[in-house]
Design an enzyme around this catalytic site. Structure first.
Site, PDB file in Angstrom:
ATOM      1  N   GLU A  59      26.309  38.389  39.656  1.00 54.91           N
ATOM      2  CA  GLU A  59      26.894  38.998  38.082  1.00 54.91           C
ATOM      3  C   GLU A  59      28.326  38.748  38.067  1.00 54.91           C
ATOM      4  O   GLU A  59      28.613  38.427  37.011  1.00 54.91           O
ATOM      5  CB  GLU A  59      26.647  40.647  38.196  1.00 54.91           C
ATOM      6  N   ASP A  60      29.289  38.687  39.164  1.00 58.67           N
ATOM      7  CA  ASP A  60      30.532  38.839  38.685  1.00 58.67           C
ATOM      8  C   ASP A  60      31.238  37.399  39.220  1.00 58.67           C
ATOM      9  O   ASP A  60      32.487  37.231  38.770  1.00 58.67           O
ATOM     10  CB  ASP A  60      31.474  39.977  39.529  1.00 58.67           C
TER      11      ASP A  60
END
Ligand code: MN
Length: 731
Positions: free
Chosen positions: A79-80
């Protein structure tokens, strides 16, 4: 600022309870996360990677398998950072890949607005997305660490996260039997949501402890003495309750802090279940029992397999004291919940098991059962009421690339998704990327799918989509769009016809002029008039007369027939190409649309006809009695009102098909051919199938001038002695 957990420390923590753990893979995960998060920082200013490592450390306290620990270390990479799922699969294997993927999906839920998502739905969604319970365990640890560091967030965000923690994650931890995490989550949330109340209670708890001096130690000591006097070996520990549980009790019972007496709790751990009841007897003999507080969760375990005896007595200094009595086994379940319990029970000969959870192990069964329990609570306060869960099973939850949640019925496709986002998105959809991969629009969506709709301007939804969607919204929108598209085509044709008609009549035309004539033409809008002309429902002469009531049509008289043909002729005149003699003489169609007769039987002037518009094929003309039309009953938008455009004496031929039954006698077929020839019919094709010794079925494709002509041929055929039956075939 706490130092980042060192690589050796993380490995050490795992090895302490799981000596067989894959050390190399743990090290790889550590380095991978370090590299992936690079120089990213948290709101606190710490390097970001400190967070996943702390989350992993929390999970080592729960003694989880190394796949879960590694998933925790990697949980924010997809996600990051730019990490791909494939990359994780390749390096760490599909089991860990799936865990990280589940966490990525849950993380998207953080963007779901509270208004859009009631707490109840959110919990269901959480369970649906986290197919593997270990995903939820990592998520809980993730939330716990985020709550511990919540102070660095802006106040508004802090409040939202704290509320969500209290509504969803703390109860979830409770249901999974992880009391420690539940208590801490609740307290952290309470501190953030109502700092004043939290401080007040914390202060008064401290006061109370001061006033009661060594009460905890006193009770502990007395309990030990009394138990050992009866020959019971036991460990005894006391604690003060946490502010949040006191606050809740004050709220629930509407009592003041002063009235709240049982703020002290003690735990007695004995060797076995009979020992529990023995200890209970000793406690109940030593101090007065508070009525109605005894609970036996050993013979009646709670849903999360929590087992213990609960009782409350009036202890020294007349303080109410809560007691929990259980075995070490039961205590493990209470403290660590599912995960640790599972690992403990599976240890062959006391040694820790390595990594993954084998499918047939008790641990696996335990996990399965807990999932079932989470899903099928049997009391109202249980997580999921069964009936609601049924409803929930009918849904899939998907996401836009920006994380917006779209709930759809099961069986829904990307087309449904597109229309759920916006009608315009649906109408312009040409493809879909599901979880980053190009996928056909009609693939069924799965829970947690991220769906990106690929769009193109000027697209129209094909009418066939109607049968590929599961939502009423999409179906209605497709129908509307198809109808509007057909209507626009007719309006375009109508405009050409009207403009040319005005030109021929030597009258200026403009939309404004036409607008003024709308009341006289009894139509609501310019488009209405134009599409009516395009369909052949209104004649251009009428439009001219509507705009110029004095005008007289010199060439054709008042009926102004033959607009579409005139438009064609005009175009031929100006464009140079002669009108094709084979053009289908049908009025009411855009000439850009290919037109053909129904392949099985055709149509002839005199037949009442209808056009069926199908994308990619154009318009097919059917006689109104044709059985093939039944297939389009549910697609009213495909039906086009058309009429013949044939002059008397024009001598054009049209296709028809006859089915005959003739006697198997020499010369029968010759007789039939003779009749058709006598009537100036053209036989295009004949096929025969012998039905029996006596009869043959004959199918004749022929071309005739019109219905009258065809009927004459059929009557004559019926009159022949060798022909037993004559029927027209209408597809
Ligand atoms: Mn995280």
């Amino acid at each position: 600022m706490p130092a980042i957990i060192r690589q050796v420390d993380l490995v050490e923590r795992v090895k302490r309870y799981d000596p067989g753990a894959d050390e190399a893979l743990l090290n790889r995960a550590y380095i991978y996360a370090m590299k992936a998060h690079g120089s990213q920082k948290r709101a606190s200013g710490e390097p970001f990677v400190a967070h996943p490592l702390e989350v992993a450390a929390i999970l080592t306290d729960l003694r989880l398998d190394s796949a879960t620990i590694i998933a925790a270390v990697l949980h924010d990479t997809i996600e990051d950072t730019g990490t791909e799922r494939e990359d994780i699969d390749r390096i760490f294997g599909p089991e860990i890949g799936a865990l990280v993927d589940g966490l990525t999906k849950i993380k998207k839920l953080d963007f779901v607005s509270r208004e859009a998502m009631q707490g109840e739905n959110f919990r269901k969604l959480l369970l649906a997305v986290a197919a593997d319970l270990r995903v939820l365990l990592v998520k809980l640890a993730d939330r716990l660490h985020n709550m511990r560091t919540l102070g660095f967030m802006p106040p508004e965000k802090r409040k939202r996260i704290a509320e969500e923690t209290l509504d969803i994650y703390a109860p979830l931890a409770g249901r999974m039997g992880i009391q420690e995490i539940r208590d801490e989550l609740e307290d952290l949330a309470f501190r953030n949501l109502d700092p004043d109340a939290h401080d007040t209670i914390a202060r008064r708890l401290a006061d109370m402890t001061d006033r009661n001096g060594q009460l905890v130690e006193e009770v502990e000591h007395e309990l030990r003495v009394k138990l050992s006097a009866q020959g019971l070996s036991a460990t005894v520990s006391g604690r003060r309750k946490r502010p949040y549980s006191i606050w809740r009790k004050m709220e629930r019972k509407s009592i003041a802090f002063e009235q709240l007496s049982d703020v002290f709790g003690f735990r007695i751990i004995v060797d076995d279940a009979p020992g529990c009841y023995g200890a209970l007897g000793i406690v109940h003999t030593a101090w007065p029992v508070v009525p109605g507080r005894f609970k036996d969760y050993i013979s009646n375990p709670k849903g999360n397999d929590y087992r213990s005896l609960h009782t409350t007595v009036i202890g020294p200094r007349s303080q109410r004291v809560e007691l929990q009595i259980r075995t070490a086994d039961m205590d493990e379940v209470a403290e660590y919940g599912i995960a640790a319990h599972a690992l403990y029970k599976d240890k062959p000969g006391g040694g820790a098991r390595p990594g993954a959870v084998p499918a047939e192990s008790r641990a696996y069964q335990w996990l399965r059962r807990t999932v079932d329990l989470l899903a099928e609570g049997d009391s109202p306060e249980e997580f999921l009421e069964h009936t609601k869960l049924e409803l929930f099973h009918d849904q899939v939850f998907c996401f836009t690339p920006k994380g917006r949640l779209i709930a759809l019925p099961r069986g829904a496709t990307a087309i449904d998704f597109a229309y759920a986002v916006h009608t315009n998105v649906g109408n312009s959809a040409v493809g879909a990327k599901i979880n980053g991969r190009m996928t056909p629009l009609f693939n069924e969506l799965q829970n947690g799918d991220e769906v990106e709709i690929v769009r193109a301007d000027g697209q129209m939804p094909p009418p066939a989509w109607e049968s590929l969607v599961a939502t009423g919204k999409a179906r209605a929108a497709i129908r509307r769009a198809t109808r509007a598209s057909v209507r626009r085509q007719f309006a375009g044709l109508g405009r050409q016809i009207v403009e040319r008609a005005f030109q021929r009549a030597g009258k200026p035309f403009s939309d404004d002029k036409l607008k003024g004539a709308l009341p006289r033409l009894a139509r609501g809008s310019i488009e209405d008039v134009l599409s009516a002309v395009g369909r052949g429902e209104m004649f251009s002469g009428d439009v001219i007369k509507g705009v110029y009531p004095e005008h007289k049509d010199e060439r054709r008289g008042a009926d102004g027939r033959d607009d579409a043909r005139q438009a064609r002729t005009n175009e031929a005149g100006s464009g140079g190409a002669p009108p094709s003699p084979n053009a289908v003489p049908i009025r009411g169609l855009d000439r850009d649309l290919p037109v053909r007769f129904a392949p099985n039987g055709g149509a002839v002037p005199g037949d009442r006809i209808v056009g069926i518009l199908t994308m990619g094929e154009g318009v097919t003309i059917y006689p109104i009695q044709s059985r093939a039309l039944a297939a389009f009953d549910n697609h009213p938008e495909s039906w086009i009102d058309v009429r013949w455009d044939v002059e008397p004496g024009e001598n054009r031929r049209f296709p028809a098909r006859l089915a005959l039954q003739s006697l198997n006698e020499p010369g029968s077929l010759a007789q039939i051919a003779q009749v058709i020839a006598d009537h100036n019919g053209n036989i295009e094709n004949v096929s025969m199938a012998r039905r029996s010794a006596d009869f043959t079925d004959v199918t004749i494709d022929l071309s005739v001038f019109d219905l009258k002509h065809l009927n004459a041929i059929m009557s004559e055929l019926r009159a022949k002695p060798n022909v037993s039956r004559v029927e027209r075939v209408l597809g």
